[in-house]
Design an enzyme around this catalytic site. Structure first.
Site, PDB file in Angstrom:
ATOM      1  N   GLY A  31       0.798  -1.213   0.000  1.00 32.88           N
ATOM      2  CA  GLY A  31       0.000   0.000   0.000  1.00 32.88           C
ATOM      3  C   GLY A  31       0.832   1.264   0.000  1.00 32.88           C
ATOM      4  N   GLY A  36       6.002   4.036  -8.707  1.00 37.69           N
ATOM      5  CA  GLY A  36       6.679   2.749  -8.906  1.00 37.69           C
ATOM      6  C   GLY A  36       5.669   1.606  -8.926  1.00 37.69           C
ATOM      7  CG  HIS A  37       3.434   0.581  -5.425  1.00 37.61           C
ATOM      8  ND1 HIS A  37       3.639   1.604  -4.541  1.00 37.61           N
ATOM      9  CD2 HIS A  37       3.960  -0.526  -4.833  1.00 37.61           C
ATOM     10  CE1 HIS A  37       4.236   1.157  -3.463  1.00 37.61           C
ATOM     11  NE2 HIS A  37       4.460  -0.140  -3.606  1.00 37.61           N
ATOM     12  CD  GLU A 148      14.620  -4.523 -13.505  1.00 38.65           C
ATOM     13  OE1 GLU A 148      15.249  -3.461 -13.672  1.00 38.65           O
ATOM     14  OE2 GLU A 148      14.373  -5.313 -14.433  1.00 38.65           O
ATOM     15  CG  ASP A 150      12.120  -3.451  -3.029  1.00 40.55           C
ATOM     16  OD1 ASP A 150      12.851  -2.772  -2.294  1.00 40.55           O
ATOM     17  OD2 ASP A 150      10.931  -3.177  -3.236  1.00 40.55           O
ATOM     18  CB  SER A 185      10.949   3.949  -1.547  1.00 37.75           C
ATOM     19  OG  SER A 185      10.712   3.377  -0.285  1.00 37.75           O
TER      20      SER A 185
HETATM   21  O1  PAF Z   1       7.755  -5.236  -1.939  1.00 34.97           O
HETATM   22  C1  PAF Z   1       6.802  -5.224  -1.143  1.00 34.97           C
HETATM   23  O2  PAF Z   1       6.003  -4.283  -1.075  1.00 34.97           O
HETATM   24  C2  PAF Z   1       6.599  -6.414  -0.223  1.00 34.97           C
HETATM   25  O3  PAF Z   1       7.815  -6.933   0.206  1.00 34.97           O
HETATM   26  C3  PAF Z   1       5.706  -7.508  -0.826  1.00 34.97           C
HETATM   27  C4  PAF Z   1       6.356  -8.141  -2.049  1.00 34.97           C
HETATM   28  C5  PAF Z   1       4.355  -6.932  -1.205  1.00 34.97           C
HETATM   29  C6  PAF Z   1       5.491  -8.628   0.195  1.00 34.97           C
HETATM   30  O4  PAF Z   1       4.882  -8.160   1.348  1.00 34.97           O
END
Ligand code: PAF
Length: 290
Positions: A31, A36-37, A148, A150, A185
């Site tokens: 959330g 990025g998301h 990428e 992470d 982030s």
């Molecule tokens: O990258 C994230 O936001 C978290 O580590 C994930 C992959 C959703 C797992 O909780």
């Protein structure tokens, strides 16, 4: 967009998608979404018939002194952003629904989860691989999308899927950056204004490393020292680690760099741990000369 708060609800939705013969892309998140998301969602939207996003601040990937309670949350804003991107369903379980009382089974990659960030945050990747496995089992996607940024997390998840024959194809999506180069982030919001300005040091140090690899033949030690000294030029940066590793296996590299490596950095600003990465490939010109 359907909002599902229980495993039962999301499974019903998944069954409907399957009955339609639709391919399903999963975007797991914690959330407080940012660009990025949204890039992960866009990639999923472009390649899959149906997109499921998940929002779950997973307690098992936070250590006892980490920022679980202060992790930023804004569900209404997240829902609006997902809806705008045409997400079909969002799964927002409670910790009680995800982890039934008495849960004692975990999933862990042994070596990959204990190196690098795994050393700074013991147990973190075990929490990630366990929750991601659960999300895969619950949502049964055909594809799953991870940033990428992470980098170690992406390699850990790819390895877990490979080792356990999980029927999901993992898609890595390039890092989205702020105008000054800071990787997007959810943690950026926790930086003080001064630390936010100072945090540009991460991408600057990685740029310097990349330029160095292009212009000359370098050893892993020289590359790592260059990154560290660039980071240390910023007095607010508390450098936690600088590592030069094989881009796929994350094993240590010694001596001259002759193949693609990843530079992984972790830097604290106050209580906020920021990470960034850059895959660098040595210049062919300098390799031939050496
Ligand atoms: O990258 C994230 O936001 C978290 O580590 C994930 C992959 C959703 C797992 O909780």
């Amino acid at each position: 967009m359907k909002v599902c708060n229980t495993k039962k609800e999301i499974r019903t939705v998944r069954d409907e998608f399957r009955a339609q013969g639709a391919s399903v892309g999963l975007v797991p998140t914690m959330g407080y979404l940012h660009k990025g998301h949204i890039e992960l969602v866009k990639q999923a939207r472009a390649t899959c018939d149906r997109v499921i996003a998940t929002i779950f601040v997973n307690p098992t990937q936070f250590g006892p002194n980490e920022d679980l309670s202060s992790y930023p949350r804004d569900l209404e804003r997240d829902f609006a952003m997902l809806q705008d991107e045409g997400v079909d369903a969002v799964f927002v379980p409670s910790p009680q629904d995800m982890y039934l009382l008495g849960s004692e089974t975990v999933v862990e990659t042994k070596r990959l989860s204990r190196i690098l960030i795994g050393r700074i945050r013991p147990g973190h990747f075990q929490g990630v691989t366990t929750v991601v496995t659960k999300l895969f089992n619950i949502c049964q996607p055909d594809y799953a999308y991870f940033g990428e940024k992470d980098y170690q997390q992406l390699q850990v998840i790819k390895r877990m899927v490979r080792d356990l024959d999980v029927p999901v194809e993992i898609k890595g999506v390039p890092t989205v950056r702020e105008g000054d180069g800071l990787a997007m982030s959810s943690r950026n919001i926790m930086l003080t204004p001064e630390d936010r300005i100072a945090a540009v040091a991460l991408s600057r140090a990685l740029n310097a490393a990349e330029e160095m690899c292009v212009s000359q033949s370098v050893t892993a030690r020289l590359l790592s020292n260059t990154i560290r000294s660039r980071l240390e030029e910023e007095p607010r940066a508390d450098v936690q680690s600088v590592d030069i590793r094989d881009a796929e296996t994350l094993t240590s590299i010694r001596g001259r760099i002759e193949r693609s490596v990843v530079a992984l950095i972790a830097v604290r600003f106050g209580s906020v741990l920021l990470i960034d990465q850059r895959v660098v490939t040595p210049s062919q010109v300098h390799l031939q000369k050496a």
